[in-house]
Design a protein around this motif. Sequence first.
Motif, mmCIF file in Angstrom:
data_model
loop_
_atom_site.group_PDB
_atom_site.id
_atom_site.type_symbol
_atom_site.label_atom_id
_atom_site.label_comp_id
_atom_site.label_asym_id
_atom_site.label_seq_id
_atom_site.Cartn_x
_atom_site.Cartn_y
_atom_site.Cartn_z
ATOM 1 N N ILE A 130 0.858 -1.182 0.000
ATOM 2 C CA ILE A 130 0.000 0.000 0.000
ATOM 3 C C ILE A 130 0.895 1.233 0.000
ATOM 4 O O ILE A 130 1.800 1.358 0.825
ATOM 5 N N GLY A 131 0.645 2.125 -0.941
ATOM 6 C CA GLY A 131 1.453 3.331 -1.060
ATOM 7 C C GLY A 131 0.604 4.572 -1.108
ATOM 8 O O GLY A 131 -0.623 4.525 -1.046
ATOM 9 N N GLY A 132 1.266 5.714 -1.204
ATOM 10 C CA GLY A 132 0.584 6.994 -1.299
ATOM 11 C C GLY A 132 1.099 7.784 -2.481
ATOM 12 O O GLY A 132 2.306 7.786 -2.756
ATOM 13 N N LEU A 133 0.186 8.443 -3.183
ATOM 14 C CA LEU A 133 0.531 9.360 -4.265
ATOM 15 C C LEU A 133 -0.046 10.726 -3.919
ATOM 16 O O LEU A 133 -1.262 10.907 -3.889
ATOM 17 N N GLY A 134 0.829 11.673 -3.616
ATOM 18 C CA GLY A 134 0.406 13.023 -3.271
ATOM 19 C C GLY A 134 0.711 13.983 -4.400
ATOM 20 O O GLY A 134 1.809 13.962 -4.964
ATOM 21 N N ILE A 135 -0.265 14.821 -4.736
ATOM 22 C CA ILE A 135 -0.132 15.785 -5.821
ATOM 23 C C ILE A 135 -0.172 17.192 -5.237
ATOM 24 O O ILE A 135 -1.043 17.516 -4.422
ATOM 25 N N CYS A 136 0.770 18.012 -5.627
ATOM 26 C CA CYS A 136 0.817 19.419 -5.250
ATOM 27 C C CYS A 136 0.793 19.565 -3.729
ATOM 28 O O CYS A 136 1.581 18.954 -3.028
ATOM 29 N N ALA A 137 -0.129 20.363 -3.169
ATOM 30 C CA ALA A 137 -0.113 20.668 -1.740
ATOM 31 C C ALA A 137 -0.294 19.441 -0.868
ATOM 32 O O ALA A 137 0.253 19.364 0.236
#
Length: 218
Positions: A130-137
């Motif tokens: 399980i991972g995370g993808l964060g965009i911009c802020a």
Amino acid sequence: MLKILTLATATAVALGSTAFAASRVERVAFASHGQQIVGDLYLPEDLDPARPRPALVVTGAWMTVKEQMPARYARELADRGFVALTFDFRGWGESGGARRQYEDPSAKVADIEAAVAYLAARPEISKDRIGGLGICASSGYMVTAAAKNAAIKSLALVAPWLHDAEVVEQTYGGKDGIARLEAVGDAAEAAYRRTDKQAFLPAASLTDERAIMFKVPY
């Protein structure tokens, strides 16, 4: 160990294949600190419960909701074999929370952790991938969640908006601009505590000087 990869690398490592399948979307709900969080779960069409897939929580830019930029990335990920979850943070979109459109970094970090816990409980998902993808802020929120939560095994950021003192001053009009925004925020907080009514400001504008990001080409 937390792995920080580019999005393309993460895809290749997880799948080991370039054979893509179409995706479908399931509306889901889970709880975060007593409030209902509403999300969209993007699933590969060839999903097999006997072969759990890697999954990612996908979060978008400042003051956006799940149908905006997170959806674009989540669908692409699902088309490539990932399970991808987008959701509205508390107080935003379809999710619960009496205080609406309130930018609360600590609450958003907690909501990301709740989303990871929800994914880990799904039988079609590999709990160790399980991972995370964060965009911009939301990159900052995602990084914080990953640093706190060992369940997040990998991390990818797109156009990361990671604040430090210098960036904040450049963006918000120097020390005077920051002081002005802090005064407006303090006054709005005091009024909310007195009246239970919110005051709203535009997030970004090229013409409205009240905007938090004034004359920034957001």
